[in-house]
Design a protein around this motif. Structure first.
Motif, PDB file in Angstrom:
ATOM      1  N   PRO A 787      18.898  41.446  92.282  1.00  0.00           N
ATOM      2  CA  PRO A 787      18.450  40.213  92.955  1.00  0.00           C
ATOM      3  C   PRO A 787      19.780  39.037  92.859  1.00  0.00           C
ATOM      4  O   PRO A 787      20.716  39.348  92.278  1.00  0.00           O
ATOM      5  N   ALA A 788      19.770  38.080  93.579  1.00  0.00           N
ATOM      6  CA  ALA A 788      20.644  36.985  93.721  1.00  0.00           C
ATOM      7  C   ALA A 788      20.760  36.216  92.375  1.00  0.00           C
ATOM      8  O   ALA A 788      19.748  36.280  91.816  1.00  0.00           O
ATOM      9  N   PRO A 789      21.980  35.866  91.889  1.00  0.00           N
ATOM     10  CA  PRO A 789      21.967  35.315  90.664  1.00  0.00           C
ATOM     11  C   PRO A 789      21.381  33.698  90.587  1.00  0.00           C
ATOM     12  O   PRO A 789      22.025  33.045  90.161  1.00  0.00           O
ATOM     13  N   ALA A 790      20.006  33.627  91.081  1.00  0.00           N
ATOM     14  CA  ALA A 790      19.627  32.326  91.179  1.00  0.00           C
ATOM     15  C   ALA A 790      18.300  32.273  90.383  1.00  0.00           C
ATOM     16  O   ALA A 790      17.650  33.413  90.266  1.00  0.00           O
ATOM     17  N   PRO A 791      18.099  31.100  89.698  1.00  0.00           N
ATOM     18  CA  PRO A 791      17.050  30.932  88.965  1.00  0.00           C
ATOM     19  C   PRO A 791      15.739  31.295  89.690  1.00  0.00           C
ATOM     20  O   PRO A 791      15.327  30.957  90.781  1.00  0.00           O
ATOM     21  N   THR A 792      14.462  31.662  88.900  1.00  0.00           N
ATOM     22  CA  THR A 792      13.241  31.780  89.590  1.00  0.00           C
ATOM     23  C   THR A 792      12.394  30.729  89.027  1.00  0.00           C
ATOM     24  O   THR A 792      11.203  30.663  89.508  1.00  0.00           O
ATOM     25  N   THR A 793      12.755  29.847  88.165  1.00  0.00           N
ATOM     26  CA  THR A 793      11.817  28.657  87.899  1.00  0.00           C
ATOM     27  C   THR A 793      11.881  27.237  88.556  1.00  0.00           C
ATOM     28  O   THR A 793      11.018  26.415  88.357  1.00  0.00           O
ATOM     29  N   THR A 794      12.526  27.555  89.854  1.00  0.00           N
ATOM     30  CA  THR A 794      12.898  26.323  90.426  1.00  0.00           C
ATOM     31  C   THR A 794      12.650  26.284  91.815  1.00  0.00           C
ATOM     32  O   THR A 794      12.019  27.244  92.257  1.00  0.00           O
ATOM     33  N   ALA A 795      13.249  25.418  92.648  1.00  0.00           N
ATOM     34  CA  ALA A 795      13.333  25.662  94.237  1.00  0.00           C
ATOM     35  C   ALA A 795      13.890  26.941  94.693  1.00  0.00           C
ATOM     36  O   ALA A 795      13.338  27.379  95.726  1.00  0.00           O
ATOM     37  N   SER A 796      14.607  27.549  93.863  1.00  0.00           N
ATOM     38  CA  SER A 796      15.264  28.886  94.283  1.00  0.00           C
ATOM     39  C   SER A 796      14.364  30.011  94.094  1.00  0.00           C
ATOM     40  O   SER A 796      14.619  31.101  94.001  1.00  0.00           O
ATOM     41  N   ARG A 797      13.061  29.540  93.550  1.00  0.00           N
ATOM     42  CA  ARG A 797      12.151  30.827  93.168  1.00  0.00           C
ATOM     43  C   ARG A 797      12.082  31.521  94.474  1.00  0.00           C
ATOM     44  O   ARG A 797      11.834  31.445  95.521  1.00  0.00           O
ATOM     45  N   PRO A 798      11.942  33.186  93.990  1.00  0.00           N
ATOM     46  CA  PRO A 798      11.936  34.155  95.125  1.00  0.00           C
ATOM     47  C   PRO A 798      10.715  34.166  95.924  1.00  0.00           C
ATOM     48  O   PRO A 798       9.544  33.648  95.292  1.00  0.00           O
ATOM     49  N   ALA A 799      10.710  34.516  97.294  1.00  0.00           N
ATOM     50  CA  ALA A 799       9.465  34.308  98.062  1.00  0.00           C
ATOM     51  C   ALA A 799       8.696  35.630  97.552  1.00  0.00           C
ATOM     52  O   ALA A 799       7.341  35.634  97.937  1.00  0.00           O
ATOM     53  N   GLY A 800       9.137  36.773  97.384  1.00  0.00           N
ATOM     54  CA  GLY A 800       8.381  37.677  97.214  1.00  0.00           C
ATOM     55  C   GLY A 800       7.315  37.872  96.242  1.00  0.00           C
ATOM     56  O   GLY A 800       7.086  37.051  95.660  1.00  0.00           O
ATOM     57  N   PRO A 801       6.791  39.367  96.031  1.00  0.00           N
ATOM     58  CA  PRO A 801       5.691  39.160  94.844  1.00  0.00           C
ATOM     59  C   PRO A 801       6.331  38.811  93.714  1.00  0.00           C
ATOM     60  O   PRO A 801       7.340  39.234  93.350  1.00  0.00           O
ATOM     61  N   GLU A 802       5.550  38.314  92.628  1.00  0.00           N
ATOM     62  CA  GLU A 802       6.024  38.022  91.397  1.00  0.00           C
ATOM     63  C   GLU A 802       6.277  39.218  90.527  1.00  0.00           C
ATOM     64  O   GLU A 802       5.800  40.207  90.890  1.00  0.00           O
ATOM     65  N   GLY A 803       7.384  39.134  89.797  1.00  0.00           N
ATOM     66  CA  GLY A 803       7.812  40.277  89.097  1.00  0.00           C
ATOM     67  C   GLY A 803       8.864  41.180  89.875  1.00  0.00           C
ATOM     68  O   GLY A 803       9.336  41.877  89.116  1.00  0.00           O
ATOM     69  N   ALA A 804       9.057  40.701  91.381  1.00  0.00           N
ATOM     70  CA  ALA A 804       9.990  41.791  92.118  1.00  0.00           C
ATOM     71  C   ALA A 804      11.446  41.450  91.618  1.00  0.00           C
ATOM     72  O   ALA A 804      12.226  42.058  91.492  1.00  0.00           O
ATOM     73  N   VAL A 805      11.714  40.061  91.080  1.00  0.00           N
ATOM     74  CA  VAL A 805      12.691  39.631  90.344  1.00  0.00           C
ATOM     75  C   VAL A 805      12.591  39.144  89.071  1.00  0.00           C
ATOM     76  O   VAL A 805      11.586  38.507  88.941  1.00  0.00           O
ATOM     77  N   PRO A 806      13.622  39.689  88.121  1.00  0.00           N
ATOM     78  CA  PRO A 806      13.513  39.211  86.661  1.00  0.00           C
ATOM     79  C   PRO A 806      13.453  37.663  86.328  1.00  0.00           C
ATOM     80  O   PRO A 806      14.170  37.150  87.176  1.00  0.00           O
ATOM     81  N   ALA A 807      12.407  37.167  85.629  1.00  0.00           N
ATOM     82  CA  ALA A 807      12.292  35.873  85.585  1.00  0.00           C
ATOM     83  C   ALA A 807      13.372  35.202  84.678  1.00  0.00           C
ATOM     84  O   ALA A 807      13.674  35.970  83.824  1.00  0.00           O
ATOM     85  N   THR A 808      13.516  34.092  85.049  1.00  0.00           N
ATOM     86  CA  THR A 808      14.745  33.488  84.242  1.00  0.00           C
ATOM     87  C   THR A 808      14.197  33.176  82.947  1.00  0.00           C
ATOM     88  O   THR A 808      13.012  32.659  82.605  1.00  0.00           O
ATOM     89  N   SER A 809      15.007  33.773  81.932  1.00  0.00           N
ATOM     90  CA  SER A 809      14.569  33.273  80.576  1.00  0.00           C
ATOM     91  C   SER A 809      15.722  32.930  79.797  1.00  0.00           C
ATOM     92  O   SER A 809      16.827  33.652  80.027  1.00  0.00           O
ATOM     93  N   GLY A 810      15.688  32.359  78.601  1.00  0.00           N
ATOM     94  CA  GLY A 810      16.885  31.848  77.567  1.00  0.00           C
ATOM     95  C   GLY A 810      16.757  32.697  76.531  1.00  0.00           C
ATOM     96  O   GLY A 810      17.840  32.618  75.823  1.00  0.00           O
ATOM     97  N   GLY A 811      15.841  33.492  76.270  1.00  0.00           N
ATOM     98  CA  GLY A 811      15.586  34.419  74.997  1.00  0.00           C
ATOM     99  C   GLY A 811      15.404  33.299  73.840  1.00  0.00           C
ATOM    100  O   GLY A 811      15.538  32.086  73.784  1.00  0.00           O
ATOM    101  N   ALA A 812      15.835  34.132  72.700  1.00  0.00           N
ATOM    102  CA  ALA A 812      15.653  33.366  71.359  1.00  0.00           C
ATOM    103  C   ALA A 812      16.520  31.996  71.238  1.00  0.00           C
ATOM    104  O   ALA A 812      16.390  31.255  70.683  1.00  0.00           O
ATOM    105  N   GLU A 813      17.797  32.354  71.851  1.00  0.00           N
ATOM    106  CA  GLU A 813      18.864  31.361  71.787  1.00  0.00           C
ATOM    107  C   GLU A 813      18.441  29.981  72.321  1.00  0.00           C
ATOM    108  O   GLU A 813      19.197  29.056  72.107  1.00  0.00           O
TER     109      GLU A 813
END
Ligand SMILES: Nc1nc2c(c(=O)[nH]1)N[C@H]1C(S)=C(S)[C@@H](COP(=O)(O)OP(=O)(O)OC[C@H]3O[C@@H](n4cnc5c(=O)[nH]c(N)nc54)[C@H](O)[C@@H]3O)O[C@H]1N2
Ligand SMILES: Nc1nc2c(c(=O)[nH]1)N[C@H]1C(S)=C(S)[C@@H](COP(=O)(O)OP(=O)(O)OC[C@H]3O[C@@H](n4cnc5c(=O)[nH]c(N)nc54)[C@H](O)[C@@H]3O)O[C@H]1N2
Ligand SMILES: [Mo]
Length: 827
Positions: A787-813
């Motif tokens: 996928p494009a290196p764009a966040p999924t949590t924002t206006a750049s959220r992908p149009a396709g079905p949920e889960g098609a692009v890995p969700a933006t996450s920051g992990g434990a850090e």
């Protein structure tokens, strides 16, 4: 305390509340890994510096280093909350590539030097040019990211000492239109509303403002209202499907550059339905008849056709606005960075004037700021204004300033408005400006049409001084680079978009030999030996508090009156909203509560302009228009964008921000959690356009205009058809290979959106156009299934079905603590 991944959940946990209730406290905290609360030796009071919201925070200090931040529960602005940039962005202060020594150009290369050598070069060249060509050879281009004390000092040096009229800030690119729209309607700059209006509003309208990403804590406040009883209706005007658009009652995804048509259509409906406050208009407003006539020929059908939005939806928005009891409106770059910027923004003010909705709880206009301290640049005269919102074309105002500064009135240039930044760059191009002192801004990435800006800044005959904390793309072109200390390393005050003044205390020492911007300006003034008219030093202070005390006197009696404030008063509790004077010792929540404006001819900051041509009104014309100091309802006809899409360049290109980065990323790319969330440029296009052209998520595309272009991976998202969006954050300091002059259109192919933007500006505010250009899009190479290196949590959220692009996450850090307290402002 619950821990939340604030990259995945940028707005944190909801604390719902109802209309008129107090927004509950939630204290957000992030400490560097391995640091526990008991390791923190000291908390230094401050506020956030990576947007205009002014979220109050404390800086955690251990062992002489910043180790974290925590929101301030007592503060009226955020009640403890922080956004992702605030939680993680401070880590950039410790970056190993901070500038720690001055640099001077020797045989074409920048080499380290001591302060004396560097400053002698700067002052020496300034003196030479003053002797040879006079003050107009010198120009100052500053920012919206320093402190009030620094701007006031710079304003004094430039306007009162050197006597050049070439003084502006990157605020020209940012909030020049906010200032212009406020001056046009209310006679003076100054935000009528308050963030507390969110607590009371029953309708909130967002015009070209992606508040969820750009003022995350303000959005958290709105989300908490939406989650509580009696939620407000939300109207969002934006061609992209931003988080606010998704939450909206009515989303109007208008064609870029059609804002005036949209506003005229809304005003038409509001007036035609009689949703107007006749008494308010009669007592407090001039110009309504002209407005009524102007919008009469813009019925909803016509507006909907021009904007390409469903007419029913436009009518629904007008009904909500027209029947609201308490209407809050906010305006930002979707309006400001467009060709009719001031004309469109003024129509939002007009909505409030015709509805009589100002100065009461829930009835506010926020002509938003963007940068953390942009308000101060404007107040203190470090941009194209005179200090204290004084009117450059009113001799009495200039005389008063001359008295405060103890200089001759003629020493302060006021034969024309201060030169705006776009014009300054033109003068440099033409060779009349030979010395440019840039502080806290990175024009080699942030200005339009970059190949031109680079060639202007690289000219041999220009002496370029750059004061920064990193070796930015602009600093690379400088003759002298001055290493600055920044937020956390120096003391000062700044004012957010709802006039709240915060104190920011020094927490730690700056790295190496870096010095606070104030100290550098003071050093410069000393070396130029600037004097007042009695031969005493022009600048009477030597530290931040002294500068603040000086400013208090300059602001006394003006709309932005700080005379009742002091560092002591700002310590400990909440920030305070100006005006703060003897009559309002605790500050002022809302302006214009009594329908009285700062617009009488003797008082006003500006006599105003024609909204379509930009032609200024003469003092006599203004006196005839508004003799009694009412608000002015100013009409404007819609003009189509200057560069509409055509066969060769069929897309409308718009540019803007993402939640995780700040501007040219000098700070946010050096904070690992933020950089990982949005590591590289992308381009957004609608699913229908992508399908029509045979493009897929992750394809590498070339987006080019008549100026230049950008290569970026495709995010198929929720943007309207026919529009492409580029984030403007990505320059070259971390990818010097990313610009290729041989590739693409004439002017090369890079990764900075401003390779493609146009040299053009709003005729009233002179703010450049970053939101409308015509572009073509072509395929460079197919994606590799990524996928494009764009966040999924924002206006750049992908149009396709949920889960098609890995969700933006920051992990434990990226886990930050959140503690929700009972309402009541625990400290
Ligand atoms: N995360 C983050 N926050 C920031 C900043 C940052 O860099 N990053 N910068 C700060 C600064 S200095 C500023 S100025 C603010 C800016 O804050 P915003 O103005 O909210 O941000 P932008 O992304 O520039 O533009 C807002 C929206 O305008 C829309 N738009 C584009 N063209 C049009 C149009 O023709 N009409 C309408 N109605 N809308 C249009 C875009 O789709 C976009 O969603 O953010 C501040 N906060
Ligand atoms: N295409 C497009 N272009 C845009 C926009 C857009 O939406 N689209 N938005 C415009 C807007 S609204 C804005 S505000 C501008 C922002 O544009 P810029 O101001 O050019 O961007 P920044 O990255 O914030 O640059 C600030 C510089 O100051 C330095 N700095 C940080 N803190 C300090 C300090 O304390 N002292 C000193 N001396 N230096 C410091 C940083 O390292 C950085 O180099 O971009 C504009 N350009
Ligand atoms: Mo901005």
């Amino acid at each position: 305390m619950p821990r939340v991944d604030r990259i995945a959940e940028p707005w944190g946990t909801r604390t719902p509340y109802g209309a008129g209730d107090e927004w509950p406290v939630r204290v957000d905290r992030f400490l560097q890994e391995g640091v526990r609360e008991e390791d923190v030796e000291r908390w230094a009071q401050s506020a956030s510096i990576l947007h205009s919201n002014g979220d109050a925070l404390d800086i955690a200090v251990s062992d002489g280093r910043i180790v974290g931040v925590r929101g301030r529960a007592a503060d009226r602005v955020n009640r403890g909350r922080l956004g992702p940039k605030d939680l993680y962005g401070w880590q950039a202060n410790h970056s190993p590539d901070r500038l720690t020594r001055p640099l001077v150009r020797e045989n074409g290369r920048l080499v380290e030097a001591d302060w004396d050598t560097a400053m002698e070069r700067v002052a020496g060249r300034a003196k030479e040019l003053l002797d040879e060509q006079g003050p107009s050879a010198l120009a100052f281009y500053t920012t919206g990211q320093l402190f009030l004390e620094e701007y006031y000092t710079l304003g004094l040096i430039a306007h009162g000492g050197i006597g050049t009229n070439h003084v502006d800030g990157n605020t020209r690119l940012c909030t020049a239109t906010a200032a212009a729209a406020l001056k046009e309607s209310f006679g003076s700059d100054g935000q009528p509303g308050s963030y507390a209006d969110v607590d009371h509003a029953d309708v909130i309208a967002l015009y070209g403002h992606n508040v969820a990403e750009t003022q995350t804590v303000l959005w958290a406040r709105i989300l908490d209202r939406l989650a509580g009883p009696n939620p407000p209706a939300l109207i969002c005007v934006d061609p992209r499907e931003t988080p606010a658009a998704r939450a909206a009652t009515v989303h109007l995804a208008n064609r870029p550059g059609t804002n005036v048509a949209l506003m005229n259509g809304l005003l038409h409906e509001i007036i035609a339905n009689g949703w107007i406050d006749e008494d308010y208009l009669r007592d407090h407003v001039v110009g309504f008849e002209e407005l009524r006539e102007r919008v009469a020929d813009c019925p909803a059908e016509e507006a909907a056709r021009i904007c390409d939005v469903p007419v029913g939806r436009l009518r629904e928005a007008a009904r909500l606005i027209g029947t609201a009891d308490r209407l809050l409106s906010t305006v930002l770059q979707g309006f400001y960075q467009s060709h009719q910027a001031t004309a469109a923004s003024v129509q939002v003010n007009n909505v409030h004037l015709v509805r009589g909705m100002l100065g009461r709880p829930g009835c506010g206009v926020l002509q938003m700021n963007g940068q953390p301290t942009a308000q101060n640049t404007r107040e203190c005269g470090a941009d194209g204004d005179l200090p204290g919102f004084r009117n450059w074309s009113n001799d009495a105002h200039v005389a008063e300033l001359a008295r405060i500064w103890n200089v001759d009135q003629l020493a302060i240039p006021h034969y024309s408005p201060p030169t705006h930044a776009m014009q300054m760059f033109r003068y440099i191009e033409e060779g009349s400006i030979r010395f440019l002192y840039v502080s806290g801004t990175n024009p080699a990435v942030s200005m339009p049409e970059l190949h031109r800006i680079r060639s202007i800044l690289a000219q041999e005959r220009l002496f370029l001084v750059v004061q920064d904390i990193f070796l930015s793309e602009t600093a690379e072109l400088a003759d002298v680079v001055l290493p600055a200390a920044t937020w956390g390393e120096k003391t000062g005050t700044f004012t957010n978009a709802d006039r709240t003044v915060h104190l920011s205390e020094k927490a730690v020492d700056p790295p190496g030999e870096a010095r606070p911007d104030l100290d550098i300006f003071l050093d410069f003034a000393r070396r130029l030996d600037l004097r007042d008219k009695d031969g005493a030093p022009l600048v009477k202070w030597s530290d931040p508090e002294g500068a603040f005390e000086g400013w208090k006197e300059c602001s006394r009696g003006r709309p932005c009156d700080y005379s009742g404030l002091s560092y002591e008063k700002l310590r400990g509790g909440s920030g305070v909203q100006w005006p703060c004077d003897d009559a309002h010792p605790d500050g002022t929540e809302r302006l214009y509560a009594d329908g009285a404006f700062w617009s009488a001819p003797e008082v006003c900051e500006d006599y105003g302009r024609d909204l379509v041509t930009g032609a200024p009104l003469s003092p006599t014309e203004y006196k005839a228009l508004n003799p009694d100091g009412k608000a002015v309802a100013k009409a404007a006809e819609y003009i189509p964008p200057h560069e509409p899409p055509d066969d060769e360049f069929p897309f409308a290109l718009t540019t803007g921000r993402t939640l995780y980065h700040f501007h040219t990323r000098t700070k946010t790319a050096r904070a690992p959690q933020l950089q990982r969330a949005a590591p590289e440029v992308w381009v957004e296009m609608s699913a229908a356009d992508a399908e029509r052209l045979g493009f897929a998520e992750g394809d590498l595309l070339e987006v080019a205009t008549r100026r230049g272009g950008v290569q970026a991976r495709l995010r198929v998202g929720g943007i309207r058809d026919g529009v492409v969006f580029l984030p403007f954050h990505y320059g070259y300091w971390d990818r010097p290979d990313a610009y290729d002059p041989e590739k693409g259109p004439d002017k090369g192919m890079g990764r900075a959106a401003n390779e493609a933007t146009v040299t053009d500006w709003d005729p009233v505010s002179k703010q450049p156009l970053f939101k409308t250009a015509a572009a073509r899009v072509s395929l460079v190479e197919r994606g590799r299934g990524l996928p494009a290196p764009a966040p999924t949590t924002t206006a750049s959220r992908p149009a396709g079905p949920e889960g098609a692009v890995p969700a933006t996450s920051g992990g434990a850090e990226a886990e930050a603590e959140e503690s929700v307290a009972a309402s009541g402002g625990a400290r």
